[in-house]
Design an enzyme around this catalytic site. Sequence first.
Site, PDB file in Angstrom:
ATOM      1  N   LYS A 158       4.400   5.175   5.332  1.00  0.00           N
ATOM      2  CA  LYS A 158       3.637   3.929   5.230  1.00  0.00           C
ATOM      3  C   LYS A 158       3.450   3.253   6.584  1.00  0.00           C
ATOM      4  O   LYS A 158       3.028   2.098   6.645  1.00  0.00           O
ATOM      5  CB  LYS A 158       4.333   2.982   4.253  1.00  0.00           C
ATOM      6  CG  LYS A 158       4.447   3.535   2.834  1.00  0.00           C
ATOM      7  CD  LYS A 158       5.078   2.520   1.914  1.00  0.00           C
ATOM      8  CE  LYS A 158       5.250   3.081   0.505  1.00  0.00           C
ATOM      9  NZ  LYS A 158       5.812   2.082  -0.422  1.00  0.00           N
ATOM     10  N   PRO A 216       0.820  -1.213   0.000  1.00  0.00           N
ATOM     11  CA  PRO A 216       0.000   0.000   0.000  1.00  0.00           C
ATOM     12  C   PRO A 216       0.854   1.264   0.000  1.00  0.00           C
ATOM     13  O   PRO A 216       1.899   1.324   0.641  1.00  0.00           O
ATOM     14  CB  PRO A 216      -0.800  -0.130   1.293  1.00  0.00           C
ATOM     15  CG  PRO A 216      -0.855  -1.596   1.560  1.00  0.00           C
ATOM     16  CD  PRO A 216       0.470  -2.130   1.087  1.00  0.00           C
ATOM     17  N   GLU A 217       0.376   2.262  -0.738  1.00  0.00           N
ATOM     18  CA  GLU A 217       1.107   3.528  -0.837  1.00  0.00           C
ATOM     19  C   GLU A 217       0.678   4.472   0.289  1.00  0.00           C
ATOM     20  O   GLU A 217      -0.269   4.201   1.030  1.00  0.00           O
ATOM     21  CB  GLU A 217       0.843   4.166  -2.201  1.00  0.00           C
ATOM     22  CG  GLU A 217       1.018   3.217  -3.361  1.00  0.00           C
ATOM     23  CD  GLU A 217       2.236   3.504  -4.218  1.00  0.00           C
ATOM     24  OE1 GLU A 217       2.774   4.614  -4.135  1.00  0.00           O
ATOM     25  OE2 GLU A 217       2.630   2.608  -4.992  1.00  0.00           O
ATOM     26  N   ARG A 266      12.599  -3.637  -6.844  1.00  0.00           N
ATOM     27  CA  ARG A 266      11.167  -3.368  -6.965  1.00  0.00           C
ATOM     28  C   ARG A 266      10.828  -3.372  -8.455  1.00  0.00           C
ATOM     29  O   ARG A 266      11.707  -3.275  -9.313  1.00  0.00           O
ATOM     30  CB  ARG A 266      10.830  -1.999  -6.357  1.00  0.00           C
ATOM     31  CG  ARG A 266      11.335  -1.813  -4.939  1.00  0.00           C
ATOM     32  CD  ARG A 266      10.508  -2.562  -3.925  1.00  0.00           C
ATOM     33  NE  ARG A 266       9.177  -2.011  -3.834  1.00  0.00           N
ATOM     34  CZ  ARG A 266       8.853  -0.921  -3.119  1.00  0.00           C
ATOM     35  NH1 ARG A 266       9.796  -0.270  -2.457  1.00  0.00           N
ATOM     36  NH2 ARG A 266       7.612  -0.487  -3.056  1.00  0.00           N
TER      37      ARG A 266
END
Length: 283
Positions: free
Chosen positions: A51, A2-3, A252
């Site tokens: 985050k 999640p951002e 990533r």
Amino acid sequence: MPEGDTVWRTAQRLHAALAGKPIIESDLRWPSLATADVTGRATLEVCSRGKHLLHRLEGGITLHSHLRMEGQWRIEATPTLAARWRRSADLRALVAAADWAALGLRLGMLDLVPTARESELVGHLGPDVLGPDWDPEVAVSNVLASTATVGGALLDQRNLAGLGTLWTAETLFLERVHPWAVAAELGPTVVERLVARAHRLLEGARVDVVQTSTGSRRRGETAYVHGRSGRPCRRCGGLVRVAPIGPPMRERTMFYCPTCQGGLGPTDDGRRQVPLGSSGRRR
């Protein structure tokens, strides 16, 4: 993962459900917290830091969590809380007031620390894109000081907190910047544009359940490049690609358009990529 905007909205929901109310039931299913109990303490506030989620309680205690890849906090009505949730193998934390209960599912991190020592968990983070400490000048300075690729520098939470692969890819595409360009070599003007764009994207997203950089809320039309490898670029018509970015063991995924953003990335082998979700084999 999640951002920052998703985590910010999660904090808002938890705060609305629990703030000012005493905890009547707690169950922290984490090895280091097996005997911890926050029952009887009232929730002072729940806020996000990049985050990370900080659930501050009476008595100077903070319940810290991080969602990592699959975690979430779910709100359920306490009086009708189904027994299946208490039996769920995904449950990592249960914090319930008289009317609402917060269920932490598949959490990536869970800590209980003195509020005065929160900095030991989040003090390494750069300015929070959606936080009261947001400072674009510091964020720009941090990115320019990095020896990493600009994509890696934007994803590094020590430079600025809250950006993930979605908003990093969309920011770089919109500003026509190659993700593998060395951050320190781009210059202040370019990095200032990137930081400003990222801030605008997250500011817009935090008030909307639909994360969209295109302005469209229709399924499949919300992003320019993220999640669109093997599909036509919305700007030039060339094919969007995906390749790993970042240091070994911490790579990533980066979606980008080689035509709009200056060519193939050094980690991209150039082979054909089928659209995500396609059953076709990558050749």
